[in-house]
Write an enzyme that holds these catalytic residues in place. Structure first.
Site, PDB file in Angstrom:
ATOM      1  N   ASP A 204       0.846  -1.200   0.000  1.00 25.10           N
ATOM      2  CA  ASP A 204       0.000   0.000   0.000  1.00 25.10           C
ATOM      3  C   ASP A 204       0.885   1.254   0.000  1.00 25.10           C
ATOM      4  O   ASP A 204       2.102   1.163   0.063  1.00 25.10           O
ATOM      5  CB  ASP A 204      -0.933  -0.011   1.220  1.00 25.10           C
ATOM      6  N   HIS A 517       1.617  -8.928  -3.747  1.00 25.39           N
ATOM      7  CA  HIS A 517       0.608  -7.915  -3.425  1.00 25.39           C
ATOM      8  C   HIS A 517       1.360  -6.601  -3.247  1.00 25.39           C
ATOM      9  O   HIS A 517       1.778  -6.249  -2.132  1.00 25.39           O
ATOM     10  CB  HIS A 517      -0.161  -8.305  -2.160  1.00 25.39           C
ATOM     11  N   GLU A 572       2.125 -10.312   0.197  1.00 23.89           N
ATOM     12  CA  GLU A 572       2.431  -8.883   0.181  1.00 23.89           C
ATOM     13  C   GLU A 572       3.943  -8.706   0.360  1.00 23.89           C
ATOM     14  O   GLU A 572       4.648  -9.627   0.783  1.00 23.89           O
ATOM     15  CB  GLU A 572       1.674  -8.143   1.295  1.00 23.89           C
TER      16      GLU A 572
END
Ligand SMILES: [Ca+2]
Ligand SMILES: [Ca+2]
Length: 594
Positions: A204, A517, A572
């Site tokens: 993110d 991810h 991730e």
């Protein structure tokens, strides 16, 4: 031991978040194409020889894991030929409960001639091709640091440094808002402040102080412990060729951001700089949501204090190039420490309008101990050692929420420069006790690793590497070769000697992670992932199952890994997982006899 996942809110509120993600058209979407292949790979992986797919230094311990077939011997072949260069006897078969496999071990440590090789066992496919070479980990180490460059916030990645992964500037963060949770008299809610630079935390685009703490420290420790690996390293980053080693330039990118996260009015440190919600699967420059500084916490402030105290001493020799920086960092560390002692128990509480990672941590004695240790080492003020309460602080494999171990790592490294108040016997004993526990697991392990079934938690690959980091400390203290060999085994593990037959580092190994991810790797339209990132790794929680159309190939702890973008719970990337890869790959290269 287990540690809390970053995405606590995401797990608790998985239903609402799934609908949110669906509305954003992001993580919930996977192409689903790997589900059939994944299932096939699972059954196949149990019948494969597992080996570090990069390979070994000439003097490394060299082990491979072999399925329990009738054969009792193995051969080492020149790659792509039937030319035998070595043969040996396989160990007796043992069952590893973490993977529910019966396996044997092949030991070819005596082969030291550089070259490319494959293992052969009758009845099985030959292993992946791997190398024995004196520079076998150089590119891996450089790429694992360069990954941080690729995750830089607030700068355009130019083609001369980023190649085909060049991208426009994202998240300048020069105008972020004080969130109501962080409001103070001097900085009321809605105050605009500037907080540029830093690394995106993970897949993110948010920036979190707690996780920056252990990550930045681990890179600084790599430099403090093994400067010879980094002093002449050229990472082809914008700062290459200046007077600083590139590792320190890269680390400084995040330290400069961290400094902006301290409230200059009182010394407290904001927990995170974040959107209210996660971005969709878009490139950084396409992510334009409002950004906030959220709540000051004791954990963030202490992690900040520890890192700034460490950085102050690491950057002290560069006073000419960076005038005043070392003193500024020391002062920042001291004022953070003071704030934390006035506010010793402010735990992060996610505001109702914020849904990004929490990094919540209710146990703060370890953060106090770590900050005290680093301040003591840097300032040589005995009061910090006393505040550390060393007799009450035990050693453990570090993670973002449990940082006791970092205090002992630093104390052990600096043991010759400590004042008389330090208990040298205790420091050595803390390092040895933890490493001996890991070593006894390694001795008994069917896979010859120090990972056990209960270690397969969120980010298990970082657990493997942090175990290696702690084994390395014991080797550095007393030179017992088994510690180094056990650390090597952990590097072997993440590079392919694992139950998924996968090298978890993007771009490294014949069969490596392809679909992490990681928003830029997914959204850039380039088929292969950005190289040098390590995936979180297998863990049976499968908290992303509701968001993944693709199916996990297995629910067994050491095999519960899904190489699909949807799998934030096993695939991730994160800065605190890459940092120990930097440390361990450097340590093995520096410490293995030449
Ligand atoms: Ca440089
Ligand atoms: Ca803690």
């Amino acid at each position: 031991m287990s540690f809390p996942p970053k995405y606590l809110a995401r797990i608790i509120a998985v239903v609402s978040l799934s609908s949110l993600l669906a509305a954003c058209g992001n993580d919930g979407n996977s192409n689903g194409s790997s589900s059939v292949a994944g299932a096939a790979n699972s059954s196949a992986s149990s019948s494969l020889i597992k080996v570090n797919q990069l390979g070994f230094l000439p003097e490394s311990s060299k082990l491979a894991v072999v399925p329990d077939v009738p054969a009792t011997s193995f051969k080492l072949l020149k790659a792509g030929t039937a030319i035998e260069v070595f043969s040996g006897t396989l160990s007796a078969a043992k069952v590893w409960d973490a993977s529910r496999e019966s396996v044997k071990v092949a030991d070819f440590s005596s082969v030291k001639t550089p070259g490319d090789y494959q293992l052969h066992v009758d009845g099985l496919a030959n292993s992946h091709v791997f190398s024995i070479a004196p520079d076998v980990y150089n590119a891996l180490n450089a790429a694992s640091i360069k990954a941080f460059y690729f995750n830089r916030s607030g700068v355009e990645l130019l083609p001369e440094f980023a190649g085909k992964f060049a991208r426009p500037l994202g998240h300048a963060d020069t105008q972020v808002l004080i969130h109501p949770s962080a409001a103070s008299d001097a900085r009321p809610s809605g105050t605009v402040v500037s907080s540029p630079k830093g690394w995106y935390d993970a897949g993110d685009y948010n920036k979190y102080i707690v996780n920056s703490g252990i990550s930045t420290y681990t890179l600084l420790a790599a430099y403090e412990h093994f400067p010879e690996i980094f002093n002449n390293q050229n990472l082809t980053i914008p700062e290459s060729g200046n007077a600083l080693p590139d590792l320190l330039d890269e680390t400084l990118w995040n330290l400069e951001w961290m400094l902006t996260m301290q409230d200059p009015n009182d010394g407290g440190v904001y927990h995170k700089l974040t959107n209210e919600n996660f971005d969709g699967t878009i490139m950084p420059h396409e992510a334009l949501r409002e950004r906030y500084l959220v709540q000051k916490t004791t954990a963030a402030t202490l992690d900040f204090a520890a890192v700034m105290a460490t950085a102050s001493r690491v950057f002290a020799p560069y006073e000419t190039q960076l005038p005043g920086l070392s003193a500024k960092m020391r002062k920042a560390a001291e004022s953070a420490w003071e704030w934390a002692n006035i506010h010793p128990a402010i735990v992060y509480k996610q505001p109702s309008d914020v849904r990004t990672g929490e990094y919540g941590d209710k146990t703060l004695s370890d953060e106090f101990a770590w900050a005290a240790a680093e301040l003591y080492i840097t300032t040589r003020v005995d009061g910090y050692y006393t505040a550390l309460k060393p007799v009450d602080v035990f050693n453990s494999v570090p993670s973002w929420g449990n940082v006791n171990g970092l205090a002992w790592v630093s104390l052990a490294h600096h043991r010759a420069q400590l004042t008389n108040v330090a208990d040298q016997t205790l420091i050595a004993s803390r390092i040895k006790t933890l490493a001996d526990n890991l070593l006894s697991t390694w001795y008994a392990s069917p896979y010859k690793v120090s990972m056990e079934k209960h270690d397969f938690v969120w980010g298990s690959n970082s657990g493997a590497l942090n175990q290696a980091m702690m084994l390395v400390q014991a080797y550095r203290l007393n030179g017992k070769r088994d510690y180094l060999d056990a650390a090597q085994a952990q590097l072997d593990y993440v590079l392919g000697r694992n139950a998924t037959d996968t090298s978890f580092v993007t771009g490294f190994g014949e069969k490596s992670t392809l679909h992490p991810h990681h928003r830029p790797s997914e959204a850039d339209g380039i088929p292969e992932p950005i190289p040098g990132f390590i995936a979180g790794g297998p863990q049976p929680g499968q908290q992303d199952k509701a968001d993944c159309k693709a199916v996990y190939p297995s629910s067994v702890a050491a095999k519960s890994y899904l190489d699909n973008y949807c799998s934030y719970a096993s695939n991730e990337i994160a800065i605190n997982w890459n940092a120990p890869l930097v440390y361990v790959s450097a340590a093995i290269a520096a410490l293995t006899p030449k």
